[in-house]
Enzyme design. Structure first.
Site, PDB file in Angstrom:
ATOM      1  N   CYS A   1      50.626  37.373  50.878  1.00 21.92           N
ATOM      2  CA  CYS A   1      51.701  37.048  51.800  1.00 21.92           C
ATOM      3  C   CYS A   1      52.337  38.332  52.316  1.00 21.92           C
ATOM      4  CB  CYS A   1      52.813  36.203  51.181  1.00 21.92           C
ATOM      5  SG  CYS A   1      52.260  34.679  50.443  1.00 21.92           S
TER       6      CYS A   1
ATOM      7  N   ARG B   1      47.543  39.980  55.259  1.00 19.19           N
ATOM      8  CA  ARG B   1      47.904  39.659  53.875  1.00 19.19           C
ATOM      9  C   ARG B   1      47.834  38.156  53.590  1.00 19.19           C
ATOM     10  NH1 ARG B   1      50.542  43.975  51.542  1.00 19.19           N
ATOM     11  NH2 ARG B   1      51.327  42.621  49.919  1.00 19.19           N
TER      12      ARG B   1
ATOM     13  N   TRP C   1      49.850  33.346  52.257  1.00 15.12           N
ATOM     14  CA  TRP C   1      48.563  33.051  51.615  1.00 15.12           C
ATOM     15  C   TRP C   1      48.905  32.117  50.465  1.00 15.12           C
ATOM     16  CZ3 TRP C   1      46.088  33.866  46.824  1.00 15.12           C
ATOM     17  CH2 TRP C   1      44.710  33.673  46.841  1.00 15.12           C
TER      18      TRP C   1
ATOM     19  N   ASN D   1      56.786  36.976  48.375  1.00 18.15           N
ATOM     20  CA  ASN D   1      55.384  37.348  48.185  1.00 18.15           C
ATOM     21  C   ASN D   1      55.171  37.513  46.694  1.00 18.15           C
ATOM     22  OD1 ASN D   1      52.868  38.638  48.109  1.00 18.15           O
ATOM     23  ND2 ASN D   1      53.773  40.645  48.511  1.00 18.15           N
ATOM     24  N   GLY D   2      54.163  36.825  46.137  1.00 21.97           N
ATOM     25  CA  GLY D   2      53.905  36.972  44.706  1.00 21.97           C
ATOM     26  C   GLY D   2      53.908  35.626  44.022  1.00 21.97           C
TER      27      GLY D   2
ATOM     28  N   GLU E   1      26.998  44.487  47.834  1.00 23.22           N
ATOM     29  CA  GLU E   1      28.026  44.654  48.865  1.00 23.22           C
ATOM     30  C   GLU E   1      27.593  43.955  50.166  1.00 23.22           C
ATOM     31  OE1 GLU E   1      30.979  45.342  49.000  1.00 23.22           O
ATOM     32  OE2 GLU E   1      31.416  45.981  51.024  1.00 23.22           O
TER      33      GLU E   1
ATOM     34  N   LYS F   1      29.657  40.967  51.978  1.00 20.96           N
ATOM     35  CA  LYS F   1      30.125  41.032  53.378  1.00 20.96           C
ATOM     36  C   LYS F   1      29.665  39.797  54.133  1.00 20.96           C
ATOM     37  CE  LYS F   1      32.556  43.396  53.140  1.00 20.96           C
ATOM     38  NZ  LYS F   1      33.028  44.404  52.223  1.00 20.96           N
TER      39      LYS F   1
ATOM     40  N   GLU G   1      31.561  36.557  52.976  1.00 22.07           N
ATOM     41  CA  GLU G   1      32.992  36.422  53.257  1.00 22.07           C
ATOM     42  C   GLU G   1      33.314  36.243  54.734  1.00 22.07           C
ATOM     43  OE1 GLU G   1      35.654  39.647  52.032  1.00 22.07           O
ATOM     44  OE2 GLU G   1      34.027  41.060  52.319  1.00 22.07           O
TER      45      GLU G   1
ATOM     46  N   HIS H   1      12.307  36.636  37.386  1.00 25.15           N
ATOM     47  CA  HIS H   1      12.899  36.001  36.200  1.00 25.15           C
ATOM     48  C   HIS H   1      13.740  34.777  36.578  1.00 25.15           C
ATOM     49  CE1 HIS H   1      11.426  39.231  33.734  1.00 25.15           C
ATOM     50  NE2 HIS H   1      11.937  40.098  34.586  1.00 25.15           N
TER      51      HIS H   1
ATOM     52  N   LYS I   1      43.972  40.170  52.533  1.00 21.33           N
ATOM     53  CA  LYS I   1      43.540  41.545  52.290  1.00 21.33           C
ATOM     54  C   LYS I   1      43.981  42.092  50.931  1.00 21.33           C
ATOM     55  CE  LYS I   1      41.827  45.460  53.976  1.00 21.33           C
ATOM     56  NZ  LYS I   1      40.374  45.421  53.948  1.00 21.33           N
TER      57      LYS I   1
HETATM   58  C1  F6R Z   1      35.820  42.502  50.310  1.00 22.25           C
HETATM   59  C2  F6R Z   1      37.125  43.019  49.947  1.00 22.25           C
HETATM   60  C3  F6R Z   1      37.646  42.710  48.587  1.00 22.25           C
HETATM   61  C4  F6R Z   1      38.424  43.901  48.030  1.00 22.25           C
HETATM   62  C5  F6R Z   1      39.089  43.519  46.708  1.00 22.25           C
HETATM   63  C6  F6R Z   1      39.805  44.692  46.076  1.00 22.25           C
HETATM   64  O1  F6R Z   1      35.474  42.882  51.600  1.00 22.25           O
HETATM   65  O2  F6R Z   1      37.788  43.649  50.725  1.00 22.25           O
HETATM   66  O3  F6R Z   1      36.633  42.335  47.712  1.00 22.25           O
HETATM   67  O4  F6R Z   1      37.562  44.965  47.855  1.00 22.25           O
HETATM   68  O5  F6R Z   1      40.014  42.496  46.933  1.00 22.25           O
HETATM   69  O6  F6R Z   1      40.779  45.202  46.910  1.00 22.25           O
HETATM   70  P1  F6R Z   1      41.332  46.669  46.756  1.00 22.25           P
HETATM   71  O7  F6R Z   1      40.218  47.606  47.048  1.00 22.25           O
HETATM   72  O8  F6R Z   1      42.465  46.769  47.727  1.00 22.25           O
HETATM   73  O9  F6R Z   1      41.788  46.803  45.327  1.00 22.25           O
END
Ligand code: F6R
Length: 618
Positions: A2, A27, A73, A103-104, A491, A495, A498, A514, A613
Site C-alpha cells: 500500500c 505499491r 494492496w 500501510n502494513g 528468473e 518474469k 508474473e 527425473h 512492488k
Molecule cells: C519479481 C520481483 C519480486 C522481488 C521480491 C523482493 O519481479 O520484483 O520477486 O524481487 O519481492 O523484493 P526486493 O528486492 O525489493 O526485496
C-alpha cells in the site's frame, strides 16, 4: 504494501495527493481513496485505479487544504469500496470523525476489534485499518491531543505499519506515524507532506525527513513536530535530519516508453554503468567500496550467507557460483521467509549478505535481524534505495544505482545486483589471495565493458518479439539452464509468469529426466539458456531429450555456441560470449521475452494482477 500520502498546505492539496498516489501505485492498486477537509471530511473511494479517483475528484470538484490518501494492496478484506481506505470512526452528524489510511498489518487486530466492539464501536469493513481509526477515537476521549492519542494508540498495536490520521474537528493538521513500514516527511514552501516514498512528493519538495520507528509527527501548513513513542520509553520530542533528495522528477517519468518495464529494461546499460562508476575508472578493486569497516570484516569472513526474496534471491543464487568458484568461499543462499522460521546454526565467520531492490521487504529485513540474533556478527546490504531500512540496519552496504524501479517486475535492479555481487566476489577473492593481478584486471575490464555488452544483448529484441507471437498462445512453459545459468532460467520463468500469467517453471536441465520430461509435448515450449561454457555439451544432450519427445525448443545461445536451428528448434544468438558476465547478458533476452509475450496477451505489464512492488508485509 500500500502507499500513503498526506498533505497540509496553503493551497488545494487534492492535486498533490493524486500525483503522490500515482507515484505510489506500484505499491498496490486494488483500490484508491482520499479524504480532504472541507466543511467536514470529504471522502472519495474507488475500486478502480488512481486515474479513476482523479476523475471522481474532478466531477465532484473535491478540494481542501489538508488531506490523506491511499492506494491499496489488499491484506485484510477483499478489494472493494467498503474496504478501501481512508477508514472512518465517529459520526458525520456530530462532525467528529477520525480518518485513517494505513500501510502494513496490525497483528493484534482481532483482539483489538473485539475490545473496540465491546466499547460500542461499529465496524463497517473487514480491514485491520478500521480498528486503528476506532482505537484513535477511543484514545481521543481520554487524551484530547491527536498526536498524543496516536502515540497512545500505536503503543497498543502490534505489527509493522505506517499510518496517517485526520480529525474532523482539527482540519488544519494531519498526524502520521511509522512503526516498521516506510514513511517520510516532505517539507515545502507552501506546505508539509508525508508519504511512503520520496517519489510521491518530488513535485512538491526535495527536502525530506526519513522517520524512524516509533516516530509520530504532526504536520500543519507552517510547521511540524516529531515525537518518538517507542514502547517502554517515555514520549519525547526528537529532531530528525532534513535531507535534500538527489532524485529528480524526470527519473520517474515514463518518457518515450510505453511501460516502465520497457524503460527499465532499456536503462540497464546506464544503470549498470552508474552502479559500477567507482570501479570503472579504477585500476584495482578495493574493499572500501562496501564501507569503511569492510576490510576488517572481510578479513574475518570464512563463508557467506545470502538472504533475499524473489528476483533478489535469484541474484543470490547466481552469486553462490561466483563466490565458490572465484573466491573459494562456501556460500548458502536462503529464501528470507523460510530462513527466519528455521533454526539454522550460526557461525561467527559467516558474513550475512541481504539483497533487496526496495530495502523494505519485510521478510528480508526480519531474516537479516534474525541472523544477527542467532550470532552472525556482520551483515552487508546490497540494495537500490539509499534511505531504506535494510541499508540503515546493515553493518556494510553497497548501493546499486539503478535509479527508481517502478515496474512491478524487477529488471534493472536484478542486473545491477548481479554486477555488485560480481564485484563483491572479486573483492573477497582478492583479500583471500585467490585473485591474480591479471584476473583482477580482466574482471575490471569485463565490468567496464558490461554496459556495452548489455546494449548488444538488447539488440536481439526484434527476434524475441517474433517468438513472442507464438509463445503468447501457450498456457505453460519450461525454462532450462545449467550451472550458473540455472538461476537465470528461474528468473526467466518468474518474469514470464508474473507479467504474462503463463504458468512457467524452471529446471536445472539435468533434472528433466527425473520427472518434468513427462510434461513435454508439442504444446509445451521449452526455453533453454545455452551459453558456450563447460556444461554446453551436457545441456545439448538435455535438449535432444526434449526434441525427441516432440517438444518445441527456444534456445538463447552465445555467439559461439554450436547449436543449429531446425524443426521445432529456434535459436537466438547473443552478439557476444559473456564469460563471467554471461548470466547478466542472458537475463536480457528473457526479460524481453516476458515483456513482449505480456504485450501480445494484453496484460497490465507494469501492474500485474495480485502483485505489488515493495512487499512490506509478511
Ligand atoms: C519479481 C520481483 C519480486 C522481488 C521480491 C523482493 O519481479 O520484483 O520477486 O524481487 O519481492 O523484493 P526486493 O528486492 O525489493 O526485496
Amino acid at each position: 504494501m500500500c502507499g500513503i500520502v498526506g498533505a497540509v498546505a496553503i493551497n488545494n492539496v487534492v492535486p498533490i495527493l493524486l500525483e503522490g498516489l500515482q507515484r505510489l501505485e506500484y505499491r498496490g492498486y486494488d483500490s484508491a481513496g482520499l479524504v480532504v477537509s472541507h466543511e467536514g471530511l470529504q471522502r472519495l473511494r474507488t475500486t478502480g485505479r488512481v486515474l479513476e479517483l482523479q476523475k471522481l475528484a474532478e466531477t465532484q470538484q473535491v478540494h481542501g487544504y489538508a488531506g490523506i490518501a491511499h492506494t491499496r494492496w489488499a491484506t485484510h478484506g477483499a478489494p472493494s469500496e467498503r474496504n478501501a481506505h481512508p477508514h472512518f470512526s465517529g459520526s458525520k452528524e456530530q462532525n467528529s470523525r477520525i480518518a485513517v489510511v494505513h500501510n502494513g498489518i496490525i497483528e493484534n487486530y482481532e483482539s483489538m476489534r473485539e475490545r473496540l466492539q465491546n466499547e460500542g464501536y461499529w465496524f463497517v469493513s473487514d480491514t485491520d485499518t478500521e480498528a486503528i481509526a476506532h482505537l484513535v477515537a477511543s484514545n481521543l476521549k481520554k487524551i484530547p491531543d491527536l498526536l498524543e492519542a496516536v502515540c497512545a494508540s500505536i503503543a497498543e498495536l502490534r505489527g509493522a505499519f505506517a499510518i496517517a490520521v485526520m480529525e474532523e474537528t482539527r482540519p488544519d493538521k494531519i498526524v502520521v506515524a511509522r512503526n516498521g513500514a516506510p514513511l517520510l516527511l516532505g517539507l515545502g514552501a507552501s506546505g508539509n507532506y508525508a508519504a511512503s516514498d520520496v517519489s510521491a512528493l518530488l513535485k512538491a519538495t526535495k527536502n525530506m525527513i526519513y522517520l524512524e520507528d516509533g516516530d509520530v509527527a504532526e504536520l500543519t501548513n507552517i510547521g511540524y513536530r516529531i515525537v518518538n513513542c517507542q514502547q517502554g520509553e517515555a514520549v519525547h520530542q526528537v529532531e530528525r535530519t532534513v535531507h535534500e533528495t538527489q532524485l529528480s522528477s524526470e527519473a520517474i517519468e515514463l518518457g518515450p516508453y510505453a511501460h516502465y518495464m520497457q524503460k527499465e529494461i532499456f536503462e540497464q546499460p546506464s544503470a549498470v554503468a552508474n552502479t559500477l562508476e567507482m570501479v570503472l575508472n579504477a585500476q584495482s578493486i578495493s574493499p572500501n567500496l562496501f564501507g569503511s569497516e569492510a576490510e576488517n570484516i572481510f578479513a574475518q569472513t570464512r563463508s557467506i550467507l545470502i538472504l533475499a526474496c524473489g528476483t533478489s534471491y535469484h541474484a543470490g543464487l547466481v552469486a553462490r557460483y561466483w563466490l565458490e568458484t572465484v573466491a573459494g568461499l562456501p556460500c548458502n543462499v536462503e529464501i528470507a521467509s523460510e530462513y527466519r522460521y528455521r533454526d539454522p546454526i550460526a557461525d561467527a565467520g559467516t558474513l550475512v549478505v541481504s539483497i533487496s531492490q526496495s530495502g523494505e521487504t519485510a521478510d528480508t529485513l526480519a531474516a537479516m535481524n534474525y541472523a544477527k540474533q542467532l550470532g552472525h556478527p556482520y551483515s552487508l546490504a546490497i540494495c537500490n534505495v539509499a534511505e531504506s531500512a535494510l541499508i540503515r540496519q546493515a553493518d556494510l552496504r553497497f548501493l546499486t544505482r539503478a535509479g527508481p524501479e517502478i515496474g512491478v517486475a524487477s529488471t534493472k535492479a536484478f542486473t545491477t545486483q548481479l554486477a555488485s555481487l560480481l564485484l563483491l566476489t572479486a573483492t573477497l577473492a582478492k583479500m583471500r589471495q585467490k585473485l591474480s593481478t591479471e584476473t583482477e584486471l580482466r574482471i575490471i575490464a569485463d565490468l567496464r565493458h558490461l554496459p556495452v555488452a548489455i546494449q548488444h544483448a538488447l539488440q536481439v529484441e526484434p527476434q524475441v518479439k517474433a517468438w513472442a507471437k507464438s509463445f503468447a498462445q501457450k498456457r505453460h512453459a519450461l525454462f532450462l539452464g545449467r550451472g550458473v545459468h540455472y538461476p537465470i532460467a528461474m528468473e526467466g520463468a518468474l518474469k514470464l509468469k508474473e507479467i504474462s500469467y503463463i504458468h512457467a517453471e524452471a529446471y536445472a536441465a539435468g533434472e528433466l529426466k527425473h520427472g518434468p520430461l513427462a510434461l513435454v509435448d508439442s504444446e509445451m515450449p521449452v526455453v533453454a539458456i545455452a551459453p558456450n561454457d563447460q556444461l554446453l555439451g551436457k545441456l545439448k544432450s538435455n535438449l535432444q531429450e526434449v526434441h525427441a519427445r516432440g517438444g518445441e525448443l527456444y534456445v538463447f545461445a552465445d555467439a559461439d555456441a554450436q547449436i543449429t536451428p531446425g524443426e521445432n528448434l529456434h535459436v537466438i544468438r547473443l552478439l557476444e560470449h559473456g564469460g563471467l558476465l554471461s548470466p547478466i547478458l542472458h537475463t536480457i533476452p528473457l526479460q524481453l521475452l516476458a515483456y513482449h509475450v505480456a504485450l501480445e496477451r494484453g496484460t497490465d505489464v507494469d501492474k500485474p494482477r495480485n502483485l505489488a512492488k515493495a512487499v512490506t508485509v509478511e
